[in-house]
Write a protein that holds these residues in place. Structure first.
Motif, PDB file in Angstrom:
ATOM      1  N   ASN A  50      22.145 -16.080  42.410  1.00 48.95           N
ATOM      2  CA  ASN A  50      21.021 -16.465  43.537  1.00 48.95           C
ATOM      3  C   ASN A  50      19.707 -16.680  42.855  1.00 48.95           C
ATOM      4  O   ASN A  50      18.590 -16.995  43.647  1.00 48.95           O
ATOM      5  CB  ASN A  50      21.069 -15.627  44.661  1.00 48.95           C
ATOM      6  N   TYR A  51      19.337 -16.556  41.642  1.00 51.67           N
ATOM      7  CA  TYR A  51      18.156 -16.809  41.004  1.00 51.67           C
ATOM      8  C   TYR A  51      18.180 -16.662  39.446  1.00 51.67           C
ATOM      9  O   TYR A  51      18.692 -16.055  38.564  1.00 51.67           O
ATOM     10  CB  TYR A  51      17.301 -15.547  41.202  1.00 51.67           C
ATOM     11  N   ARG A  52      17.789 -17.879  38.854  1.00 49.06           N
ATOM     12  CA  ARG A  52      18.036 -18.196  37.371  1.00 49.06           C
ATOM     13  C   ARG A  52      16.507 -18.714  37.081  1.00 49.06           C
ATOM     14  O   ARG A  52      15.922 -19.520  37.478  1.00 49.06           O
ATOM     15  CB  ARG A  52      18.987 -19.325  37.257  1.00 49.06           C
ATOM     16  N   ALA A  53      16.144 -18.085  35.888  1.00 49.95           N
ATOM     17  CA  ALA A  53      14.979 -18.516  35.377  1.00 49.95           C
ATOM     18  C   ALA A  53      14.909 -18.158  33.772  1.00 49.95           C
ATOM     19  O   ALA A  53      15.708 -17.278  33.409  1.00 49.95           O
ATOM     20  CB  ALA A  53      13.780 -17.867  35.751  1.00 49.95           C
ATOM     21  N   GLU A  54      14.139 -18.824  33.166  1.00 49.33           N
ATOM     22  CA  GLU A  54      14.241 -18.685  31.603  1.00 49.33           C
ATOM     23  C   GLU A  54      12.992 -18.930  31.187  1.00 49.33           C
ATOM     24  O   GLU A  54      12.051 -19.918  31.357  1.00 49.33           O
ATOM     25  CB  GLU A  54      14.962 -19.425  30.834  1.00 49.33           C
ATOM     26  N   THR A  55      12.183 -18.207  30.342  1.00 49.92           N
ATOM     27  CA  THR A  55      10.623 -18.319  29.873  1.00 49.92           C
ATOM     28  C   THR A  55      10.587 -18.082  28.333  1.00 49.92           C
ATOM     29  O   THR A  55      11.120 -16.766  27.806  1.00 49.92           O
ATOM     30  CB  THR A  55       9.828 -17.476  30.484  1.00 49.92           C
ATOM     31  N   LEU A  56      10.314 -18.963  27.628  1.00 51.00           N
ATOM     32  CA  LEU A  56      10.004 -18.785  26.093  1.00 51.00           C
ATOM     33  C   LEU A  56       8.666 -17.822  26.002  1.00 51.00           C
ATOM     34  O   LEU A  56       7.496 -18.103  26.526  1.00 51.00           O
ATOM     35  CB  LEU A  56       9.462 -20.074  25.480  1.00 51.00           C
ATOM     36  N   LEU A  57       8.605 -16.771  25.284  1.00 48.31           N
ATOM     37  CA  LEU A  57       7.678 -15.717  25.192  1.00 48.31           C
ATOM     38  C   LEU A  57       6.653 -16.379  24.109  1.00 48.31           C
ATOM     39  O   LEU A  57       7.045 -16.863  22.931  1.00 48.31           O
ATOM     40  CB  LEU A  57       8.083 -14.702  24.361  1.00 48.31           C
ATOM     41  N   PRO A  58       5.338 -16.573  24.843  1.00 47.31           N
ATOM     42  CA  PRO A  58       4.224 -17.207  23.672  1.00 47.31           C
ATOM     43  C   PRO A  58       3.921 -16.352  22.518  1.00 47.31           C
ATOM     44  O   PRO A  58       4.197 -15.040  22.648  1.00 47.31           O
ATOM     45  CB  PRO A  58       3.074 -17.206  24.678  1.00 47.31           C
ATOM     46  N   ALA A  59       3.379 -16.885  21.526  1.00 43.65           N
ATOM     47  CA  ALA A  59       3.173 -16.111  20.468  1.00 43.65           C
ATOM     48  C   ALA A  59       2.207 -14.981  20.465  1.00 43.65           C
ATOM     49  O   ALA A  59       2.326 -13.888  20.062  1.00 43.65           O
ATOM     50  CB  ALA A  59       2.555 -16.988  19.341  1.00 43.65           C
ATOM     51  N   GLU A  60       1.008 -15.037  21.443  1.00 41.41           N
ATOM     52  CA  GLU A  60       0.425 -13.796  21.527  1.00 41.41           C
ATOM     53  C   GLU A  60       0.921 -12.952  22.414  1.00 41.41           C
ATOM     54  O   GLU A  60       0.791 -11.610  21.997  1.00 41.41           O
ATOM     55  CB  GLU A  60      -0.871 -14.334  22.358  1.00 41.41           C
ATOM     56  N   THR A  61       2.089 -13.132  23.221  1.00 40.50           N
ATOM     57  CA  THR A  61       2.769 -12.023  23.690  1.00 40.50           C
ATOM     58  C   THR A  61       3.643 -11.308  22.868  1.00 40.50           C
ATOM     59  O   THR A  61       3.737 -10.060  22.734  1.00 40.50           O
ATOM     60  CB  THR A  61       3.538 -12.786  24.831  1.00 40.50           C
ATOM     61  N   ARG A  62       4.387 -12.142  21.933  1.00 35.70           N
ATOM     62  CA  ARG A  62       5.221 -11.385  21.042  1.00 35.70           C
ATOM     63  C   ARG A  62       4.437 -10.464  19.996  1.00 35.70           C
ATOM     64  O   ARG A  62       4.738  -9.422  19.691  1.00 35.70           O
ATOM     65  CB  ARG A  62       5.860 -12.573  20.061  1.00 35.70           C
ATOM     66  N   ALA A  63       3.127 -11.108  19.566  1.00 37.57           N
ATOM     67  CA  ALA A  63       2.181 -10.264  18.875  1.00 37.57           C
ATOM     68  C   ALA A  63       2.086  -8.897  19.583  1.00 37.57           C
ATOM     69  O   ALA A  63       1.591  -7.676  18.817  1.00 37.57           O
ATOM     70  CB  ALA A  63       0.911 -11.020  18.363  1.00 37.57           C
ATOM     71  N   SER A  64       1.516  -9.071  20.783  1.00 35.98           N
ATOM     72  CA  SER A  64       1.467  -7.771  21.522  1.00 35.98           C
ATOM     73  C   SER A  64       2.614  -6.876  21.515  1.00 35.98           C
ATOM     74  O   SER A  64       2.269  -5.518  21.521  1.00 35.98           O
ATOM     75  CB  SER A  64       0.841  -8.137  22.906  1.00 35.98           C
ATOM     76  N   LEU A  65       3.915  -7.170  21.648  1.00 34.82           N
ATOM     77  CA  LEU A  65       4.888  -6.612  22.044  1.00 34.82           C
ATOM     78  C   LEU A  65       5.126  -5.834  20.441  1.00 34.82           C
ATOM     79  O   LEU A  65       5.826  -4.537  20.405  1.00 34.82           O
ATOM     80  CB  LEU A  65       6.158  -7.228  22.188  1.00 34.82           C
ATOM     81  N   VAL A  66       4.989  -6.653  19.550  1.00 35.01           N
ATOM     82  CA  VAL A  66       5.168  -6.016  18.099  1.00 35.01           C
ATOM     83  C   VAL A  66       4.316  -4.830  17.890  1.00 35.01           C
ATOM     84  O   VAL A  66       4.707  -3.579  17.138  1.00 35.01           O
ATOM     85  CB  VAL A  66       4.876  -7.078  17.036  1.00 35.01           C
ATOM     86  N   VAL A  67       3.053  -4.851  18.330  1.00 33.11           N
ATOM     87  CA  VAL A  67       2.332  -3.554  18.219  1.00 33.11           C
ATOM     88  C   VAL A  67       2.690  -2.541  19.039  1.00 33.11           C
ATOM     89  O   VAL A  67       2.908  -1.427  18.574  1.00 33.11           O
ATOM     90  CB  VAL A  67       1.003  -3.994  18.979  1.00 33.11           C
ATOM     91  N   ASP A  68       3.356  -2.660  20.087  1.00 36.82           N
ATOM     92  CA  ASP A  68       4.214  -1.551  20.895  1.00 36.82           C
ATOM     93  C   ASP A  68       5.258  -0.855  20.114  1.00 36.82           C
ATOM     94  O   ASP A  68       5.388   0.322  19.903  1.00 36.82           O
ATOM     95  CB  ASP A  68       4.822  -2.194  22.062  1.00 36.82           C
ATOM     96  N   LEU A  69       6.046  -1.827  19.142  1.00 40.15           N
ATOM     97  CA  LEU A  69       7.160  -1.241  18.397  1.00 40.15           C
ATOM     98  C   LEU A  69       6.440  -0.571  17.153  1.00 40.15           C
ATOM     99  O   LEU A  69       7.179   0.366  16.529  1.00 40.15           O
ATOM    100  CB  LEU A  69       8.020  -2.365  18.118  1.00 40.15           C
ATOM    101  N   ALA A  70       5.327  -0.832  16.914  1.00 42.70           N
ATOM    102  CA  ALA A  70       4.732  -0.007  15.791  1.00 42.70           C
ATOM    103  C   ALA A  70       3.591   1.136  16.258  1.00 42.70           C
ATOM    104  O   ALA A  70       3.103   1.522  15.638  1.00 42.70           O
ATOM    105  CB  ALA A  70       3.736  -1.163  14.806  1.00 42.70           C
ATOM    106  N   GLY A  71       3.971   1.681  17.471  1.00 43.43           N
ATOM    107  CA  GLY A  71       3.264   2.771  17.996  1.00 43.43           C
ATOM    108  C   GLY A  71       2.348   2.635  18.987  1.00 43.43           C
ATOM    109  O   GLY A  71       1.823   3.310  19.527  1.00 43.43           O
ATOM    110  N   GLY A  72       2.142   1.330  19.286  1.00 48.73           N
ATOM    111  CA  GLY A  72       1.308   1.058  20.532  1.00 48.73           C
ATOM    112  C   GLY A  72      -0.222   0.659  19.913  1.00 48.73           C
ATOM    113  O   GLY A  72      -0.625   1.254  18.861  1.00 48.73           O
ATOM    114  N   PRO A  73      -1.117   0.118  20.624  1.00 53.32           N
ATOM    115  CA  PRO A  73      -2.436  -0.143  20.362  1.00 53.32           C
ATOM    116  C   PRO A  73      -3.399   1.403  20.208  1.00 53.32           C
ATOM    117  O   PRO A  73      -2.885   2.283  20.853  1.00 53.32           O
ATOM    118  CB  PRO A  73      -2.937  -1.031  21.552  1.00 53.32           C
TER     119      PRO A  73
END
Length: 283
Positions: A160-183
């Motif tokens: 009943n709900y379908r959506a898909e969003t490509l993650l922007p480069a700046e979003t991914r860069a912020s998430l990579v920081v999370d995986l490295a221990g966070g800001p």
């Protein structure tokens, strides 16, 4: 209170790339230690929490939102503006916890990481408009997320709900920081382990600013807690207007009260030669 306005502005800018729209009725906000810390601080402020037990209760509640090692954490908001249809529309999304995923790569070789919803929120016949979820990433998934050549998308494929969003480069860069221990902590709390070296080499951090004066956390502190107070526009002690010294003293007094309450005592050091600069040290 002294630093709330500056901290709020910093959090708004920090969260901007971490907020991702999923179609017309859903938004996902990736959480980290600093977004959760802000929520705890705001709850303590609004509810006037001061006791250690009350504060610990808030920490226990919100700590579940801090992503662990090799994981991403997020809050999913289902946005339904028509009050009369909220319950009906939410009921149509029962089972959503089986249909949200992070997709890394192109089909047919894409890696799908399904979101794990907080089990305490799930009910068989009801769904809440706010859901907490987590994506556990193995080494392959982490490598794909960090590689800008690999597409990364958020996907909802509920009947009943379908959506898909490509993650922007700046979003991914912020998430990579999370995986490295966070800001690095926005409040300047010392970071243990290897992050401490990175924190020491960082630029001075704004703590508070009022009128013509500001307080900074220096990149190379002299003590566990070290705050530098100075005019926004540099001047010397001998050339400073009396009103400017009053502003500086007022800010120093306000911060010193908090430091003394937390650390038992603090001291103020003043530099009379060169640029006007005072140092508050504690701990």
């Amino acid at each position: 209170e002294a630093m709330r306005a500056q901290l709020r502005e910093r959090l708004i800018e920090h969260k901007r790339p971490r907020r991702v729209a999923l179609g017309e009725r859903a938004t996902l906000v990736f959480e980290d230690r600093e977004t959760v810390r802000w929520q705890v601080l705001e709850m303590a402020r609004v509810e006037r929490l001061r006791g250690e037990e009350a504060l610990q209760h808030e920490l226990d509640v919100y700590n579940d939102l801090v992503p662990g090692d090799n994981a991403l954490s997020a809050t999913l908001f289902i946005e339904i503006t028509e009050l009369a249809s909220i319950r009906r529309e939410l009921d149509r999304l029962i089972g959503l916890d089986e249909h949200v995923s992070l997709v890394l790569g192109d089909e047919p070789d894409a890696l799908r990481v399904r979101a794990r919803f907080d089990p305490k929120q799930l009910e068989e016949e009801r769904i809440a408009a706010v859901q907490y979820l987590r994506f556990a990433l193995d080494p392959d998934a982490r490598a794909r997320l960090a590689d800008p050549r690999v597409p990364a998308r958020l996907r909802v494929d509920h009947p009943n709900y379908r959506a898909e969003t490509l993650l922007p480069a700046e979003t991914r860069a912020s998430l990579v920081v999370d995986l490295a221990g966070g800001p690095a902590p926005f409040l300047g709390v010392p970071v243990p382990g290897p992050d401490a070296a990175a924190a020491a080499s960082a630029q001075p951090e704004l703590v508070a600013q009022t009128g013509r004066v500001r307080a900074l956390r220096p990149a190379e502190p002299r003590a566990p807690v070290h705050v530098v107070l100075e005019p926004v526009h540099p001047t010397s002690f001998l050339d400073a207007e009396p009103g400017l010294l009053v502003e500086l003293a007022a800010l120093a007094q306000e911060l010193a009260r908090g430091l003394a309450a937390r650390h038992g005592r603090c001291r103020l050091e003043a530099e009379l030669a060169g640029p006007l600069r005072w140092h508050l040290l504690a701990g």
